[in-house]
Design an enzyme around this catalytic site. Structure first.
Site, PDB file in Angstrom:
ATOM      1  N   LYS A   1     -14.254  -0.228  -3.656  1.00 55.13           N
ATOM      2  CA  LYS A   1     -15.353   0.102  -2.735  1.00 55.13           C
ATOM      3  C   LYS A   1     -16.463   0.841  -3.472  1.00 55.13           C
ATOM      4  O   LYS A   1     -17.642   0.562  -3.294  1.00 55.13           O
ATOM      5  CB  LYS A   1     -14.849   0.963  -1.570  1.00 55.13           C
ATOM      6  CG  LYS A   1     -13.885   0.226  -0.651  1.00 55.13           C
ATOM      7  CD  LYS A   1     -13.496   1.103   0.522  1.00 55.13           C
ATOM      8  CE  LYS A   1     -12.351   0.486   1.288  1.00 55.13           C
ATOM      9  NZ  LYS A   1     -11.732   1.389   2.240  1.00 55.13           N
TER      10      LYS A   1
ATOM     11  N   GLU B   1       0.826  -1.220   0.000  1.00 52.00           N
ATOM     12  CA  GLU B   1       0.000   0.000   0.000  1.00 52.00           C
ATOM     13  C   GLU B   1       0.853   1.261   0.000  1.00 52.00           C
ATOM     14  O   GLU B   1       0.426   2.297  -0.494  1.00 52.00           O
ATOM     15  CB  GLU B   1      -0.916   0.032   1.239  1.00 52.00           C
ATOM     16  CG  GLU B   1      -2.169  -0.801   1.092  1.00 52.00           C
ATOM     17  CD  GLU B   1      -3.191  -0.551   2.203  1.00 52.00           C
ATOM     18  OE1 GLU B   1      -2.911   0.224   3.131  1.00 52.00           O
ATOM     19  OE2 GLU B   1      -4.275  -1.149   2.132  1.00 52.00           O
TER      20      GLU B   1
ATOM     21  N   HIS C   1       8.702 -26.614  -1.103  1.00 51.85           N
ATOM     22  CA  HIS C   1       8.073 -27.777  -1.721  1.00 51.85           C
ATOM     23  C   HIS C   1       6.926 -27.377  -2.638  1.00 51.85           C
ATOM     24  O   HIS C   1       6.172 -28.224  -3.099  1.00 51.85           O
ATOM     25  CB  HIS C   1       7.605 -28.742  -0.627  1.00 51.85           C
ATOM     26  CG  HIS C   1       8.741 -29.242   0.212  1.00 51.85           C
ATOM     27  ND1 HIS C   1       9.300 -30.489   0.042  1.00 51.85           N
ATOM     28  CD2 HIS C   1       9.463 -28.636   1.186  1.00 51.85           C
ATOM     29  CE1 HIS C   1      10.305 -30.640   0.897  1.00 51.85           C
ATOM     30  NE2 HIS C   1      10.426 -29.521   1.601  1.00 51.85           N
TER      31      HIS C   1
END
Ligand code: PA5
Length: 424
Positions: A414, A278, A299
């Site tokens: 948003k 951010e 792995h």
């Protein structure tokens, strides 16, 4: 103090070559004239935090420890990742001595998850800590309404003593709601952004409830702010790391993989990803933060890192002293042929794995590696680590010419979501 080793970083330029620019931005940061200077309260927080509120956090934590089995932390992003990172790093994933279990909600719209949390807590003694700086974050607001109704049904009037709100000191829906209902409130300072807020009541209350010394955490922070306080790249490992990232990006590496060898530090990596992603990911710039826990992820991701496209560098965060070490036992029959490790410590094996991996990735794979080493996984170490990464991300983002302290891009989803939800 965090130690920095750049001997595996494959740098084509010495970090010290950037001293002039670092001096300029350090002066701006210290004088409070840098980009985003409304949000640099974290720079002096270690000395000017509210001591009366700090004492109240301890008292509230003690009360919660006496009357609750579970603390539900309801928040997202900066109002969630820090406390979780600290509690898991310091107490481990299956803490035996933690009186109050801390669980998390308000960080998702998943109906399944929200319902599972409600089911899990229904017969337990519960306190809720709702955390939201804006007081309007939808994930948090949805979970909190459900939690709040549950608390009032379960506890009637006592509910108001079991709900604590951490929010803005004056503004926002949550502050107004908490005042109206009589909930205890703690303040998220105006000048400290969400991703820097673990050192404020956002982190301190849940951390204290988990039985962790917040005095030690603040001491680690205070020492760190001094240890990483020099403008000199050769004296300040946080700035050397900040500059190294810029050099590596100039060498073509656009992805940084944060690597640690302790599963209980996985949430530290998530916290770091928010802090770095951010702060730096804007203006069409930035390094994409990614993370892995080794050896587990060797792995799965190991193949790509070793042989795949050369897009990434690794930043290893080693821990010098594990919280617990255990010896590997001998076995008379040795049917598994593992006796060659009998008597060795498991942490020694972990460290040898780290050494072997570093060699494989750096030398055979050609992947630049930054090595950071922290002394241990204590509250002090966590506070100190915050200072290191705060100073580093501020400097590395300023070196890009960006504002490290805003997050305009977070708003776009948003807006679309509110339109689709029919919010007025
Ligand atoms: O960094 C940010 O500002 C965001 O990720 C916030 O931390 C997150 O959206 C939570 O915001 P709030 O504390 O206002 O609920």
């Amino acid at each position: 103090m965090i130690k920095l080793d750049l001997s595996h970083a494959k740098l084509e330029q010495q970090p010290e070559a950037w001293q002039e620019q670092v001096d300029k931005y350090n002066t701006e940061l210290v004088n409070g004239t840098c980009k985003g200077n409304d949000y640099i309260g974290w720079m002096t927080w270690f000395e000017d935090y509210d001591k009366e509120e700090f004492a109240r956090i301890k008292e509230t934590a003690k009360k919660i420890q006496e009357n609750s089995d579970v603390l539900v932390v309801c928040g997202i992003g900066g109002s969630y990742l820090g406390p979780r990172a600290a509690i898991e790093m310091i107490n481990g994933l299956y803490p035996e001595n933690q009186k109050v279990e801390v669980i998390y909600t308000g960080n998702t719209f998943s109906s399944t998850y929200i319902n599972q949390v409600m089911d899990y807590i229904k017969d337990k003694r519960v306190t809720v800590n709702v955390i939201s700086k804006s007081g309007t974050t939808t994930e948090t607001a949805i979970a909190f309404r459900i939690l709040e109704q549950f608390m009032w049904d379960k506890y009637k009037d006592e509910a108001k003593d079991r709900i604590v709100a951490t929010t803005d000191k004056a503004r926002g829906t949550l502050k107004a709601l908490a005042d109206k209902k009589g909930y205890e409130t703690f303040v998220i300072p105006d000048n400290i952004g969400g991703r820097f807020s673990v050192i404020t009541p956002v982190g301190l209350l849940p951390i204290a409830v988990a039985g962790i010394s917040i005095d030690d955490l603040m001491k680690g922070l205070a020492d760190g702010m001094k240890e990483y306080g020099s403008a000199s790249i050769s004296e300040n490992p946080a700035y050397a790391y900040a500059v190294t990232r810029r050099i590596l990006q100039n060498q073509g590496y656009d992805v940084e993989m944060f690597v640690d060898y302790e599963p209980q530090m996985q949430k530290v990596a998530e916290w770091w990803k928010q802090l770095f992603g951010e702060s730096e990911g804007k203006d069409g710039l930035g390094i994409l933060p990614d993370s892995a826990v080794f050896s587990t992820d060797l792995h799965s991701l190991g193949q790509f890192i070793q042989d795949g496209k050369k897009v990434l560098f690794e930043t290893n965060l080693y821990v010098d002293q594990p919280a617990i070490d255990i010896p590997f036992p001998a076995d008379e029959q040795n049917l598994d042929n593992m006796n060659y490790l009998a008597g060795k410590s498991i942490d020694w094996v972990n460290k040898m794995a780290a050494k072997g991996t570093l060699e494989a990735h750096e030398i055979t794979g050609g992947v630049p590696n930054i090595v950071l080493t922290m002394p241990g996984m204590t509250a002090y170490d966590f506070g100190n680590m915050c200072a290191f990464f705060f100073k580093a991300i501020a400097m590395t983002t300023l070196l890009n010419g960006s504002n490290p302290f805003n997050q305009p891009g977070v708003e776009v989803y948003k807006k679309n979501m509110f339109r689709l939800l029919g919010k007025e």
